[in-house]
Design a protein around this motif. Structure first.
Motif, short mmCIF file in Angstrom:
data_model
loop_
_atom_site.label_atom_id
_atom_site.label_comp_id
_atom_site.label_asym_id
_atom_site.label_seq_id
_atom_site.Cartn_x
_atom_site.Cartn_y
_atom_site.Cartn_z
N GLY A 65 0.68 -1.29 -0.02
CA GLY A 65 0.13 0.14 0.02
C GLY A 65 1.05 1.42 -0.03
O GLY A 65 1.80 1.17 -0.79
N THR A 66 0.72 2.29 0.82
CA THR A 66 1.63 3.36 1.10
C THR A 66 2.62 3.09 1.98
O THR A 66 3.39 4.12 2.21
CB THR A 66 0.63 4.39 1.48
OG1 THR A 66 0.32 4.25 2.98
CG2 THR A 66 -0.46 4.79 0.59
N ALA A 67 2.93 1.99 2.66
CA ALA A 67 3.82 1.48 3.51
C ALA A 67 5.26 1.13 2.91
O ALA A 67 4.99 0.52 1.85
CB ALA A 67 3.46 0.65 4.71
N VAL A 68 6.37 1.61 3.41
CA VAL A 68 7.62 1.11 2.65
C VAL A 68 8.53 0.58 4.00
O VAL A 68 8.55 1.15 5.17
CB VAL A 68 8.55 2.72 2.28
CG1 VAL A 68 9.76 2.04 1.56
CG2 VAL A 68 7.38 2.98 0.96
N LEU A 69 9.22 -0.58 3.35
CA LEU A 69 10.12 -1.23 4.16
C LEU A 69 11.43 -1.21 3.35
O LEU A 69 11.57 -1.51 2.37
CB LEU A 69 9.86 -2.24 4.71
CG LEU A 69 10.71 -3.18 5.77
CD1 LEU A 69 10.94 -2.69 7.09
CD2 LEU A 69 9.88 -4.69 5.83
N MET A 70 12.66 -0.81 3.89
CA MET A 70 13.94 -1.08 3.41
C MET A 70 14.72 -1.79 4.01
O MET A 70 14.47 -2.01 5.28
CB MET A 70 14.53 0.50 3.19
CG MET A 70 13.78 1.63 2.11
SD MET A 70 14.58 3.08 2.29
CE MET A 70 13.86 3.93 0.82
N ALA A 71 15.64 -2.42 3.17
CA ALA A 71 16.70 -3.54 3.99
C ALA A 71 17.75 -3.51 2.95
O ALA A 71 17.87 -3.09 1.80
CB ALA A 71 16.11 -4.97 4.10
N ALA A 72 19.06 -4.12 3.51
CA ALA A 72 20.47 -4.24 2.84
C ALA A 72 21.05 -5.05 3.57
O ALA A 72 20.82 -5.46 4.99
CB ALA A 72 21.09 -3.00 2.70
N ASP A 73 22.00 -5.73 2.99
CA ASP A 73 23.04 -6.57 3.79
C ASP A 73 24.25 -5.60 4.15
O ASP A 73 24.81 -4.96 3.28
CB ASP A 73 23.60 -7.57 2.88
CG ASP A 73 22.65 -8.75 2.52
OD1 ASP A 73 21.80 -9.31 3.44
OD2 ASP A 73 22.35 -9.31 1.50
#
Length: 140
Positions: A65-73
């Motif tokens: 939806g309008t939610a965002v989650l970011m990630a990385a190693d």
């Protein structure tokens, strides 16, 4: 301004984000490996990474939806296995203001500056020991 959770992993970011997308009903909308990063802007690009980590995820973004989650190693001895709040702002001036305010009494890990993906980006630990990133994105 948006506050976006940023999850650090130790080599499992790709699998974790695919799992979260399925579990939450979202879609991974961006993913970049360290080997694909240009090495010219001072950020951890391919020339600064150990060869065994070049296929690790440098950036992943999940949208629900309008939610965002970011990630990385993450690089480093802990492999980036932490949670950071990414402050996404609209202007370089706002990025510099927010970064300076959060850094007061804290520790700057990556000074705020221009990168290939952002007009301004920087990383710090605030005076309470919490990790932050400040990001003023360039248009894709």
């Amino acid at each position: 301004m948006k506050l976006i959770p940023f999850l650090g992993f130790k080599g499992q970011a790709h699998d974790a984000m695919a799992f979260y997308a399925q579990a939450l009903g979202g879609k991974v909308t961006a993913e970049m490996r360290y080997r694909d990063m240009p090495p010219t802007d001072g950020s951890p690009g391919c020339n600064e990474m150990p060869p065994e980590t070049l296929d690790h995820v440098a950036h992943s973004q999940l949208e629900v939806g309008t939610a965002v989650l970011m990630a990385a190693d993450g690089p480093g001895e802990d492999g980036g296995g932490s949670t950071t709040i990414n402050v996404d702002v609209d202007t370089p001036e706002e990025a510099e203001r927010v970064f300076a305010a959060l850094a007061e009494g804290g520790v700057v890990h990556m000074p705020i500056g221009e990168t290939f993906w952002a007009h301004r980006w920087g990383m710090l630990q605030d005076r309470y020991g919490k990790p932050w990133m400040v990001n003023c994105m360039k248009s894709p």
